[in-house]
Design a protein around this motif. Structure first.
Motif, PDB file in Angstrom:
ATOM      1  N   GLU A 120       0.855   3.562   2.191  1.00  0.00           N
ATOM      2  CA  GLU A 120       1.363   3.754   3.544  1.00  0.00           C
ATOM      3  C   GLU A 120       2.526   2.806   3.838  1.00  0.00           C
ATOM      4  O   GLU A 120       3.513   3.199   4.482  1.00  0.00           O
ATOM      5  N   GLU A 121       2.434   1.575   3.358  1.00  0.00           N
ATOM      6  CA  GLU A 121       3.531   0.610   3.561  1.00  0.00           C
ATOM      7  C   GLU A 121       4.793   1.079   2.828  1.00  0.00           C
ATOM      8  O   GLU A 121       5.908   0.966   3.365  1.00  0.00           O
ATOM      9  N   SER A 144       0.843  -1.186   0.000  1.00  0.00           N
ATOM     10  CA  SER A 144       0.000   0.000   0.000  1.00  0.00           C
ATOM     11  C   SER A 144       0.883   1.242   0.000  1.00  0.00           C
ATOM     12  O   SER A 144       2.098   1.167   0.251  1.00  0.00           O
ATOM     13  N   SER A 159       5.646  11.787   3.856  1.00  0.00           N
ATOM     14  CA  SER A 159       4.415  11.516   3.121  1.00  0.00           C
ATOM     15  C   SER A 159       4.777  10.981   1.749  1.00  0.00           C
ATOM     16  O   SER A 159       5.898  11.178   1.267  1.00  0.00           O
ATOM     17  N   ARG A 174       5.485   4.205   2.085  1.00  0.00           N
ATOM     18  CA  ARG A 174       5.975   5.400   2.798  1.00  0.00           C
ATOM     19  C   ARG A 174       6.857   5.007   3.978  1.00  0.00           C
ATOM     20  O   ARG A 174       7.932   5.586   4.188  1.00  0.00           O
ATOM     21  N   LYS A 175       6.427   3.999   4.741  1.00  0.00           N
ATOM     22  CA  LYS A 175       7.213   3.544   5.883  1.00  0.00           C
ATOM     23  C   LYS A 175       8.532   2.917   5.428  1.00  0.00           C
ATOM     24  O   LYS A 175       9.582   3.124   6.054  1.00  0.00           O
TER      25      LYS A 175
END
Length: 469
Positions: free
Chosen positions: A414-415, A412, A424, A417-418
């Motif tokens: 978000e995954e 994803s 962001s 991004r981490k």
């Protein structure tokens, strides 16, 4: 994208000329402008009064012709040339193009940009009939099909053969009396024709190569066209009328040089519009905008202009480091990135950096670049990608043919991004990409191949249909 070093590759560029005394040198100059399309091998075939001469080898164009006598020996007033990155076929001398065929009654040379999706099936059929292939490249299939055609005229044999292959292709064929140009029925790959002051014709994958030899642009080659260039001039024909434009959107995003025009659209201008649209769709609070050299700089300038932020050179690329430094392991790749890219500490220190890149493919070194900026003192790093999420493989001329290779297909936002340790991460929408490119077509059809992002392939995949696409 470039910051992933070896993540994504167009497999080649082609160049041809007919009717010029210095065809060898013109072809060299044209290929030099297309070097970004392939760096594993290069070659030139010239036509001297019907006799074809060839030289090809592994490496960059300058390495292949480091001994200038090899270029001088390629005499004649017509030529075709090729720079290669392998997608179908190993990186070995047998696969370097143009391929030259010496038959008892004629010589034939071909250069190919693209990927045939039914080549495995065709090669098996041909081998079962006793055909012996001199390379493992899919490009050679066409020549075998031409030779076994039962049509009488050579041009009809070529049409017959072209109707048996599928996929993406831009072919240049050199014979004793003509230069023949063919484009697939969807026009996946770019191909343009220009004219020199003396009336000679030039054909190239991108218009930047026409500019390099001071040729005036005449026209783009259109889907399904079969064009014969000879001493009689240029004759436009078709090998099929069943066509539907699906031009490779990644040419605009990444592959083509910024100074090229594709289907009448300047690449730099399109990329700048991508950046502007990205800033509208995914705004973020920042101090400066930084682009990843080199293909992302146009989009970054557009993002900065739209957002009203300063566009800064926060990353510097070492222009003198070639592909020979690319390494197979992640640790060595990261060291290669440090050699190829450097953060400008005085620019990014204590700044909220908006980092604009053209695409995320495998994501192998993106995290390293974010870390590089943080180590240089960046207070925040916000990733903005000037294309949609690359989720699906390409089978029409790019070396990504497995979904598992693509980070966005199984992670994803978000995954990711981490993984990258970014503050962001956002992407340009598909509609935003289409609008930014601005290709004018009749009706609702975009005229673009967007299968990398939506998985809707414009042509059947044949030999690749059962892969993890």
């Amino acid at each position: 994208m470039f910051n992933e070093i070896s993540s994504l590759h167009e497999e080649c560029g082609v160049f041809g000329v007919w009717g010029a005394d210095n065809a060898n040198y013109l072809t060299y100059l044209g290929l030099h402008s297309l070097q970004h399309r392939g760096q594993e091998g290069a070659g030139i075939v010239t036509n001297e009064n019907g006799k074809l001469h060839s030289y090809r080898n592994l490496g960059l164009l300058s390495q292949v012709f480091a001994n200038k006598q090899r270029l001088y020996d390629l005499v004649g007033n017509a030529a075709i040339g090729h720079v290669r990155y392998s997608t179908a076929g190993e990186n070995k001398i047998e696969n370097v193009q143009p391929l030259l065929f010496d038959f008892t009654d004629e010589q034939f040379a071909l250069a190919h940009n693209g990927n045939l999706t039914n080549s495995i099936t065709l090669k098996k059929e041909l081998e079962s009939k006793g055909h012996i292939f001199k390379s493992s490249s899919d490009s050679e299939v066409l020549m075998h099909l031409i030779k076994i055609s039962t049509e009488e005229k050579q041009i009809d044999k070529i049409k017959d053969a072209l109707n048996k292959i599928q996929g993406g292709f831009a072919y240049l064929l050199l014979t004793k009396d003509s230069l023949i140009v063919a484009l697939d029925s969807h026009g996946f790959r770019p191909l343009s024709i220009g004219k020199l002051n003396n009336g000679s014709y030039v054909v190239a994958s991108e218009t930047c190569a026409l500019d390099a030899v001071n040729a005036e642009f005449v026209r783009d080659v259109l889907p399904g066209e079969l064009i014969t260039i000879s001493d009689k001039g240029m004759e436009i024909d078709h090998w099929t009328n069943d066509t539907k434009l699906a031009f490779c959107s990644m040419e605009f995003v990444y592959f083509a040089r910024a100074d090229s025009d594709l289907l009448g659209i300047n690449v730099h201008t399109a990329r700048k519009r991508m950046g502007k649209r990205l800033a509208k769709e995914q705004p973020v609070d920042g101090d400066i905008v930084v682009g990843v050299p080199n293909s992302s700089l146009s989009a970054a300038s557009g993002f900065a202009e739209e957002s009203g932020l300063p566009y800064e050179m926060g990353l510097i690329k070492n222009q003198y480091m070639g592909r020979e430094f690319i390494q197979p392991t992640q640790e060595l790749r990261e060291k290669s990135v440090r050699q190829k890219l450097a953060a400008v500490k005085g620019v990014v220190r204590d700044k909220k950096v908006i980092l604009v890149d053209d695409s995320i493919v495998r994501g192998t070194t993106c995290a390293y670049i974010v870390r590089m900026l943080r180590e240089a003192g960046a207070k925040e790093v916000h990733l903005r990608i000037a294309s949609p999420q690359f989720k699906f493989p390409c089978f029409f001329g790019i070396d990504i043919q497995k979904k598992s290779e693509l980070l966005a297909s199984h992670k994803s936002i978000e995954e990711m991004r981490k993984m990258f340790d970014a503050d962001s991460l956002e992407f340009l929408s598909e509609d935003g990409l289409v609008d930014a490119i601005g290709l004018k077509t009749d009706g609702p059809d975009t005229g673009l191949d967007l299968s990398y992002f939506d998985g809707n392939y414009p042509a059947y995949l044949y030999d690749y249909a059962e892969t993890d696409a």
